[in-house]
Design an enzyme around this catalytic site. Structure first.
Site, PDB file in Angstrom:
ATOM      1  N   ASP A  19      33.049  64.158 -41.702  1.00  0.00           N
ATOM      2  CA  ASP A  19      31.750  64.376 -41.060  1.00  0.00           C
ATOM      3  C   ASP A  19      31.289  63.067 -40.434  1.00  0.00           C
ATOM      4  O   ASP A  19      31.505  62.002 -41.002  1.00  0.00           O
ATOM      5  CB  ASP A  19      30.738  64.832 -42.123  1.00  0.00           C
TER       6      ASP A  19
ATOM      7  N   ASP B 230      30.550  67.781 -35.208  1.00  0.00           N
ATOM      8  CA  ASP B 230      30.769  66.524 -35.931  1.00  0.00           C
ATOM      9  C   ASP B 230      31.422  66.709 -37.300  1.00  0.00           C
ATOM     10  O   ASP B 230      31.336  65.839 -38.157  1.00  0.00           O
ATOM     11  CB  ASP B 230      29.448  65.751 -36.061  1.00  0.00           C
ATOM     12  N   GLU B 231      32.083  67.831 -37.507  1.00  0.00           N
ATOM     13  CA  GLU B 231      32.781  68.054 -38.771  1.00  0.00           C
ATOM     14  C   GLU B 231      34.150  68.675 -38.514  1.00  0.00           C
ATOM     15  O   GLU B 231      34.256  69.618 -37.745  1.00  0.00           O
ATOM     16  CB  GLU B 231      31.986  69.025 -39.656  1.00  0.00           C
TER      17      GLU B 231
HETATM   18 MG   LIG Z   1      27.114  64.916 -39.484  1.00  0.00          MG
END
Ligand SMILES: [Mg+2]
Length: 409
Positions: free
Chosen positions: A9, A105-106
Site C-alpha cells: 500500500d 495504491d494497493e
Molecule cells: Mg494507501
C-alpha cells in the site's frame, strides 16, 4: 505449500506523489483537492503533516483550511498518479509475475516462488520499500500473510501504524495481534455490519472467530461463513494476473459500453451473467460449487479491480445461487472505482447426475422452474422472459442476446 502474500500500500498516495515532485513543500502540510480554488472542493488526499492537523480525506477544503490555514493546496494530476502506480507495478513485477492491482495504491503479490531468489519475506519487503522510495519517492507499507485477507489486515491494522511499515500476520500471531481488535478493524466489516455484529454481542475480531460458524451461516448464509473465515485468517483466493481464463469452468464476461459506477447497474450485469453461466452449465449437464467474479476498472492502461472466488455448500446450476454468491463477493471486494468489464464463472464442475440433494435446499422446485425457463427461451428466444432488473437501461441483455450464438466456454 504455504503461500506467502504481500499487500503493498502507498501512504497517502496522491499527496506523496506531489511531495516527491515538489521538494519545496517537503515539510509543509499538503492537500490534494478536487478544486483548490473552491472552498467547497473535496480533499482527495492529505499528507501526514496535514493529517497531523486533523485534516481528513473527503472533507471540504473549507473545513480543512479551518484546521490548518497554511496548508499547501494542489490540484490533482490523475494521469500522473496512474503512471506512478503503473511504475510501482513494474517494480513489483521484478520480484514476481503474480501481481494483482487491487486499487490505485494497493497491489497484492504472491512471492511464494520468489523467496529463494530474493531472500526471506522480510528482506524482500524491505528491498521493495527501498526500491519504490528510490524510484518514485513515495513510501510503501507492506502487509505480509499466508493469504490475501491476512496480508490486507496486516497492512491496514499494523504496517500502516508501525515505524517499519512492514508487518506479518499469520496463524502464529493472529490470536495475540488481531483478535483483541474491535470488530470494525476486520477487513470487510463496514459500519452496517459492525452494528449487526455488536447487536449480537460480537465486539472483537476474536469473538467473531470463536462464534460457531453455523450460527453465522444461519443468519447471513455464505456471507456469514466468509466473515468467520476472515476472522480466523482463512482465505484461499489466489493472486491472479489473468483473471478470466480459468480452466474447467463455465464463464462469461462482458465489456460494458461505458464505465458503470452505480451498484444497481453493476448488479444487473452480474445477474445477467449469472443467468448466462447457469444456462451454460445446464446445457452441459453439469453443476459447480465454486463461483468466481472478476471486475476490471475503466482504465485498461492501469488495471484495477479484483478477482475472487467462493466455495458454496452444494453444487448448483441455478442463476440465483450464482448471482447470490457473486454479489456477496462483489459487496465485499469492490473498491467503488468505475467498472468496465465483469466476469462471472462457475467451476468445481460435476455431472448433474451426481449431485447430492441438500435437505436445506429446495432443489427440486428450482430444477422444475429452470427446466420451464429453458424451454421458454428455446422456443421464444432469450428476451421472452427475464428478471426485473434487466428492464434497467444499464441492462446488456437485449444487445447480448443478439450476439450470442451459443458460445458457452
Ligand atoms: Mg494507501
Amino acid at each position: 505449500m504455504t503461500r506467502e502474500i504481500f499487500l503493498v500500500d502507498i501512504q497517502t498516495f496522491y499527496a506523496s506523489v506531489e511531495k516527491a515532485d515538489h521538494p519545496e513543500f517537503k515539510d509543509k502540510p499538503l492537500i490534494v483537492a478536487g478544486d483548490p480554488k473552491q472552498r467547497s472542493g473535496i480533499v482527495l488526499a492529505a499528507d501526514p503533516v496535514a493529517k497531523s492537523y486533523g485534516i481528513k480525506t473527503a472533507e471540504s477544503v473549507g473545513q480543512a483550511l479551518l484546521k490548518c490555514p497554511q496548508a499547501v493546496l494542489v490540484r490533482p494530476r490523475m494521469q500522473h498518479y496512474l503512471d506512478i502506480s503503473l511504475l510501482i507495478t513494474q517494480i513489483l513485477k521484478s520480484f514476481t509475475d503474480l501481481v494483482e492491482p487491487y486499487s490505485v495504491d494497493e497491489q497484492f503479490l504472491d512471492i511464494t516462488g520468489s523467496r529463494h531468489l530474493f531472500g526471506t519475506s522480510d528482506e524482500i519487503a524491505r528491498t521493495i520499500q527501498k526500491k519504490i522510495m528510490k524510484d518514485t519517492g513515495v513510501r510503501a507499507r507492506i502487509g505480509i500473510g499466508t493469504n490475501k485477507v491476512l496480508a490486507k489486515m496486516a497492512c491496514d491494522n499494523f504496517a500502516k501504524k508501525n515505524t517499519a511499515g512492514i508487518f506479518r500476520l499469520d496463524q502464529n500471531n493472529i490470536e495475540k495481534c488481531l483478535w483483541p481488535l474491535p470488530i470494525r478493524a476486520m477487513f470487510s466489516v463496514g459500519s452496517h455490519m459492525e452494528k449487526h455484529l455488536i447487536g449480537m454481542g460480537i465486539r472483537t475480531v476474536g469473538m467473531l472467530a470463536s462464534t460457531p460458524v453455523e450460527l453465522l451461516r444461519k443468519r447471513w448464509g455464505i456471507n456469514g461463513v466468509l466473515l468467520w473465515q476472515t476472522a480466523n485468517g482463512i482465505d484461499s483466493s489466489p493472486v491472479t494476473v489473468h483473471t478470466y481464463d480459468r480452466p474447467k469452468a463455465i464463464g462469461h464476461n462482458i465489456t460494458l459500453p461505458y464505465d458503470y459506477v452505480y451498484e444497481k447497474d453493476i448488479k444487473t450485469i452480474i445477474l445477467e451473467l449469472a443467468e448466462e453461466v447457469a444456462r451454460g452449465a445446464r446445457a452441459k449437464h453439469c453443476r459447480g460449487n465454486i463461483v468466481s467474479i472478476g471486475v476490471r476498472g475503466a482504465n485498461f492502461d492501469h488495471p484495477t479491480g479484483f478477482y475472487r472466488q467462493i466455495t458454496i455448500f452444494h453444487t448448483t446450476s441455478f442463476g440465483m445461487d450464482i448471482y447470490h454468491a457473486a454479489s456477496i463477493l462483489f459487496d465485499r471486494f469492490w473498491d467503488r472505482q468505475p467498472i468496465r468489464s465483469i466476469a462471472v464463472t462457475l467451476s468445481g464442475l460435476h455431472s448433474d447426475k451426481e449431485y447430492q440433494l441438500s435437505l436445506f435446499d429446495q432443489s427440486e422446485k428450482k430444477e422444475k422452474l429452470n427446466a420451464a425457463i429453458d424451454a421458454i427461451h428455446q422456443k421464444y428466444g432469450r428476451t421472452a422472459l427475464f428478471r426485473g432488473p434487466s428492464l434497467r437501461p444499464s441492462s446488456q441483455l437485449r444487445i447480448r442476446s443478439k450476439k450470442i450464438g451459443g458460445h458457452w466456454k
